[in-house]
Each structure stands twice: as structure tokens, then as C-alpha cells.
Scaffold this motif. Sequence first.
Motif, short mmCIF file in Angstrom:
data_model
loop_
_atom_site.label_atom_id
_atom_site.label_comp_id
_atom_site.label_asym_id
_atom_site.label_seq_id
_atom_site.Cartn_x
_atom_site.Cartn_y
_atom_site.Cartn_z
N ASP A 26 18.32 12.66 -2.70
CA ASP A 26 17.24 12.75 -1.51
C ASP A 26 17.62 11.66 -0.69
OD1 ASP A 26 16.92 15.44 -2.09
OD2 ASP A 26 15.03 15.02 -3.32
N ASP A 27 18.37 11.00 -0.38
CA ASP A 27 18.70 10.01 0.39
C ASP A 27 18.23 8.56 -0.21
OD1 ASP A 27 19.66 11.27 2.39
OD2 ASP A 27 17.76 12.08 3.33
N GLU A 28 17.83 8.53 -1.37
CA GLU A 28 17.28 7.22 -1.78
C GLU A 28 18.67 6.87 -2.82
OE1 GLU A 28 14.28 5.44 -5.36
OE2 GLU A 28 13.92 7.23 -4.42
N TYR A 29 19.01 5.59 -2.57
CA TYR A 29 19.99 5.32 -3.14
C TYR A 29 20.03 5.12 -4.72
CZ TYR A 29 24.35 2.25 -3.91
OH TYR A 29 25.49 1.64 -4.47
N VAL A 30 20.70 5.75 -5.37
CA VAL A 30 20.81 5.69 -7.04
C VAL A 30 21.47 4.39 -7.59
CG1 VAL A 30 21.35 6.70 -9.35
CG2 VAL A 30 20.35 8.16 -7.40
N GLY A 31 22.76 4.32 -7.07
CA GLY A 31 23.66 3.30 -7.40
C GLY A 31 25.02 3.49 -7.39
N GLN A 32 25.91 2.46 -7.98
CA GLN A 32 27.38 2.80 -7.93
C GLN A 32 27.63 2.94 -9.14
OE1 GLN A 32 30.71 -0.17 -6.85
NE2 GLN A 32 30.22 0.75 -4.93
N PHE A 33 28.29 3.99 -9.81
CA PHE A 33 28.71 4.29 -10.94
C PHE A 33 30.36 3.77 -11.17
CE2 PHE A 33 25.05 6.58 -10.56
CZ PHE A 33 24.25 6.91 -11.61
N GLU A 34 30.54 3.20 -12.03
CA GLU A 34 32.10 2.56 -12.05
C GLU A 34 32.62 3.09 -13.59
OE1 GLU A 34 34.95 -1.14 -11.55
OE2 GLU A 34 32.82 -1.54 -11.70
N GLY A 35 33.54 3.94 -13.88
CA GLY A 35 34.27 4.44 -15.06
C GLY A 35 35.01 5.46 -14.78
N SER A 36 34.98 6.29 -15.67
CA SER A 36 35.60 7.57 -15.43
C SER A 36 35.19 8.77 -14.52
CB SER A 36 36.00 8.34 -16.92
OG SER A 36 36.66 7.55 -17.89
N GLY A 37 33.91 8.31 -14.08
CA GLY A 37 33.39 9.44 -13.33
C GLY A 37 31.99 9.75 -13.50
N ILE A 38 31.28 10.96 -13.08
CA ILE A 38 30.03 11.55 -13.27
C ILE A 38 30.16 13.06 -13.58
CG2 ILE A 38 28.85 9.60 -12.39
CD1 ILE A 38 28.61 11.18 -9.80
N ALA A 39 29.06 13.65 -14.23
CA ALA A 39 28.82 14.76 -14.28
C ALA A 39 27.65 15.42 -13.92
CB ALA A 39 29.28 15.25 -15.62
N VAL A 40 27.44 16.24 -13.04
CA VAL A 40 26.13 16.74 -12.75
C VAL A 40 26.06 18.23 -13.44
CG1 VAL A 40 24.65 17.66 -10.94
CG2 VAL A 40 26.23 15.72 -10.39
N SER A 41 25.47 18.26 -14.74
CA SER A 41 25.35 19.59 -15.41
C SER A 41 24.13 20.18 -15.22
CB SER A 41 25.81 19.10 -17.00
OG SER A 41 24.79 18.52 -17.48
N THR A 42 24.13 21.62 -15.60
CA THR A 42 22.99 22.25 -15.86
C THR A 42 22.54 22.37 -17.35
OG1 THR A 42 23.99 24.35 -16.33
CG2 THR A 42 23.89 23.86 -14.01
N PRO A 43 21.37 22.84 -17.43
CA PRO A 43 20.82 22.90 -19.00
C PRO A 43 22.00 23.66 -19.66
CG PRO A 43 19.08 23.13 -17.65
CD PRO A 43 20.21 23.22 -16.53
N THR A 44 22.27 24.63 -19.11
CA THR A 44 23.54 25.65 -19.74
C THR A 44 24.77 24.72 -20.19
OG1 THR A 44 22.87 27.57 -18.62
CG2 THR A 44 24.85 27.68 -19.68
N GLY A 45 25.02 23.70 -19.25
CA GLY A 45 26.53 22.97 -19.36
C GLY A 45 26.13 21.71 -20.11
N SER A 46 24.74 21.46 -20.67
CA SER A 46 24.56 20.17 -21.45
C SER A 46 25.13 19.86 -22.67
CB SER A 46 22.78 20.11 -21.38
OG SER A 46 22.55 21.02 -22.33
N THR A 47 25.74 21.03 -23.26
CA THR A 47 26.57 20.95 -24.58
C THR A 47 27.92 20.56 -24.40
OG1 THR A 47 26.57 23.13 -24.52
CG2 THR A 47 24.87 22.00 -25.79
N GLY A 48 28.38 20.52 -23.01
CA GLY A 48 29.85 20.26 -22.91
C GLY A 48 30.04 18.81 -22.58
N VAL A 49 30.82 18.56 -21.40
CA VAL A 49 31.17 17.23 -21.04
C VAL A 49 29.88 16.15 -21.19
CG1 VAL A 49 32.30 15.80 -19.29
CG2 VAL A 49 33.33 17.97 -19.77
#
Length: 568
Positions: free
Chosen positions: A159-182
Motif C-alpha cells: 500500500d505504497d509503504e516501502y517494505v524493503g529489498q529482498f535479495e535471494g532466489s525471489g519471493i512468494a505471495v501465497s494464500t492460506p491454501t497455498g501455505s503448504t507448498g513453496v
Amino acid sequence: MHGRRLATTDEIIAIVSPGSDDELQRLESWAEKQGINVSPVELGENIDDVYDETRATLGVTFGGDGTFLEGIKTFAPRNVPLLGVNTGTLAFLARVEPDDLEAALEETLQGRATVDSRQQVQATAPGVDATGINDVMVRHVPPENPVDRKVTRLDVYADDEYVGQFEGSGIAVSTPTGSTGVALSADGPIHYPVNNHSLQLVPLHTHQMGVRPVVVPPSTELRIVTRGQASLQVDGGRAHTILSEDEEILVTGAEQPAHVVRTSYDDEYFPAIADKLGWGIRDADDDGPVELTSARTDESKADFLGQAMTIAKEAATSAGEPLRELHGQVESVTYKTDKSDIVTEADHQADRIITTVIGNEFPDHGIFSEESARQESEGPYTWLIDPLDGTGNFAHGNPNYSVSIALIKEGEPIMGVVYEPETDKLFSAMAGGDAYVDDTKIVTTNRDSLDESMLLSGYDPDGSFLSHFYQNSRGVRRIGSAALNLCYLASGSADAVWEYDTYPWDVAAGIVIARAAGATITDGADEPYELDLDIQDKERKELLGSNGPLHEELTDTLEGRVVDLPEQ
């Protein structure tokens, strides 16, 4: 969405993966006995040729979780609930085993299944505009030269607030249903997915020890800006693209949830987690797991009247679903004939849901609905139903309409439920008990002066009620739903209610609720109001309801009133 609505299913569309022919044949054989049509569709094919939005449809998938995900993609945009049958190997989502197919379907068609609302995720980026049920993954693109840089940098804003810079393999945005995967493999938390509306941002192979997953509400707009080439995938590649440096991805919760049917024959969630992930905390000790002791009661297994109340609430709220959907269509229709068709369909769908649910649960009871043939019974119990009270309001896009369900024992109303679909308010009471709106107790007002009171009226054929009371009160309002009038009296939104003519299904539930809240209910001559279930002559009854202190003044005024009826 309410599982009781599934009792009116008349069409099943089955998405079938290879190797599931035997299960499909069993489904078709079972459905034929129920008089339900089955349309099989091969995995990956479009259902447009067989889907009819006017029919009550259940989606079924035969396969593993991959097939189930295709089912979500197919059925969720159409608001169709989905039952997953596991004919694959590993499955967290498709949890009905083939041996339980017919039993699970039987439970579903009896309206006893539940329907989970599952949060979905929406991803928009150059070349992609997709919805998923599991996750959105933004990862580095493997370099052509194996010694080149193998990490990616991603700037993230919430929401326009800067969270930060993530450095690594990447990021996942998951739902509760997808929380048991990656997300789980990246040290994210497990989310219980049932009716859980949230998203979690999980770093993948981050280079900073302190970076942890972040849970946000689904309304949050997550903006991800690439600082190099990156791969975007939704639900394991069902939508994907390669992004260049400084391109933006918008990820947020999808407005349309997925509707997942759950039966008592499903593998339960936590045993499934334990079996498939080796979750050791469910290993019982030598004495076995400790049984829970709780003050919580299962209302469906309590006394008969409690069970009847539970069923009535479920039937009313389930009927409210199609009413809300069709009410939205009425508001956008121009032609009167089209509006009439929608209103007729709304009445029919709501009535069918309620009468089917009650008939399944109480086959020995009579059912008396405004919109369908009367079902007689030799026993003492009869249900009085108005599936759409306030039809005129509904037809004009006005939100003041309701669903009214009452249980009558030997002519006396003993339980009532009135549901207001557009506000999602549920009024209820048992005779001799308290009245409630949702879980909040309600009572009538204690005003004893007419000039301080607000009155509600129903049909006023010559305007005499309005002329007698308008100047002497703080106003007379006509809402257009007798059931809601009585509920507003019960909750203190009005001090008195007058109805020139009533049918029993109009007022039975509201009478129980108003009386339980402290109201006095009589006819126009100040005699106790009695329901008359023998209405073959089409005679209607006058009703006067008040908070009690006002009743004598109201009846005195009504007795001096001369009604000049219009010619028939």
C-alpha cells in the motif's frame, strides 16, 4: 456460500483427468438415479458448451491437486462450488477418496456438506493478468552461464509503504491454501485455509538471516519492482512470463473467492498434513490423544427445537445467496417483463432451497409455503415459509425484502427466523425465549407516549391509518415487508406496527420474534392474534403489534377508524 444451497443441485460438470473413467462412470450412474444431469469435460477443455448459469451447478474434479487447481480456475469465476475427488497420488485439496464418492455426493445433495470460502490471489504485470488459489512466485531466471549471478533483487511496497529489498532466489505471495507448498518449504507458517482471508509474503532463499514472512490482509496492494530479470509464475506456471529490469508486479487478494465443498468423507486437514509432511506433533502417546472437553455445544445435536432453529437459519441464509445475486440483476434490467422473470426465478430458487432442506431434515413435518404446493402432515408440526417477503421492493431494486421461516405446533408459532439478505442480518427467536439479531439480544422500546413514537404500516387501502396517526406520532413509515416490520418492532427501530391484511406466512416468524422481544400482538379489535392455516377463502387478518405501553391508545384510535375500502 452455504452448503444447504447444494440441496437444489440439478447439474454436475465433471472435469476428468486421464485414468478416471471408472469414477466418472460411477458418478453418472449415481446421478441418473437422482435425476441429475452430468456433463463430463476432459482436463484442459472449456466448459462453455455445457455450462448454463441458470441451473444450480456443482463442479467435480477427478484427479490430483493439479486437476483440482484447474477446477478452481474454471469454476470460481462462475461462482460454482467444487468437490474434489482424489484419483491421483498426493493431494491436499482433492480430499474425497474414490471409495467414498457416492456417500460424499449423497451428503452434498442432502445439503449437509459445508462450503469453504477460499482466498484467491490476483497478479497483474506486463504480459500477465491472472488469478490463483495457491501462490504467486517471483524468482530469478537461471543464467545461461552457470557461474553467473544466481540471485535476484526485488523491491516490495505494501500500500505504497516501502517494505524493503529482498535479495535471494525471489519471493512468494501465497494464500492460506497455498501455505503448504513453496511458502512452507521456505520456512513460512502453515495457515489453516478454511474461511481464512489473508496473504503472506515469503522470502525464498534470502541472503539476510533476519528477513521473515509477513502476513497481510487481502486488500493490501503488494507492488513488486524487479531490479533485474525475473520469472513470474501463478499457481506453478498456469500463468507465467519473464520480466525485465524495473518492471512492476501488482499482487493483491482476488475479489472472487473459490468455493470448496467439504463433506464428512473428506480427509481432514491436519491428519492430511501429518501424513503427507510427517508432522510429528500429531503422534499420540501410549494413552492416545486426549479428548477435548468444551463448553461448546453442537446445536444440531441438541434438543429438537434447537435443531429446528439451526436448520431454519441455514435454510434462510442459503436462500439469501441467490436472492442477492438476482437482486443485483434486477437493478440493472430496464424492461418490466425481464424484471418479472428475474423475480419469479428468485422466488422459485429461494423456495426450492428452503423446502428441500427442511424436507430432508424433517420428512414427517408439513410444509406450507407461499410459493409452492402445500405438503400436508398428520403430525403436529408445520413449517410456514415466505421465501421472498417484499416482492414489490425486490422487483424495483429496493433492499427491503426478507426470507421468513416459522415452525408451527398445532397452530401455535414456536420458532421464527427472518433473514435480511442485503444487510446479512438474521433475526431469530423461540417462543418463551429471547429474541436476537445475529448473536445480540433485542427488546422492544418502552415508550408510552404516541407523540414520541415511530409507527410502521403495511397496506393502507384508504389511507385512514396514516391520516389517524401521522400527525399524532413522530411519523408513519411503510417499508413493504411485514416480516421486517415485526423484526424492527422487536429490535426497537419502531414502536408499533399495523398491517391491514396478512397471510400466515407473512407474519408467523415475525410474531415469534416480536413477542419474544416483549411486543404485544393482537388483531385490530384487540383480540389475541391467531394464525389461520385454512385460508382457502383468501380472507386475510388485521394485525396490530406494539411495544406494549402504547397498545391501548393504538387500539382505541383504531376502533374509531372507519375504513372505506376500494371497490373490488
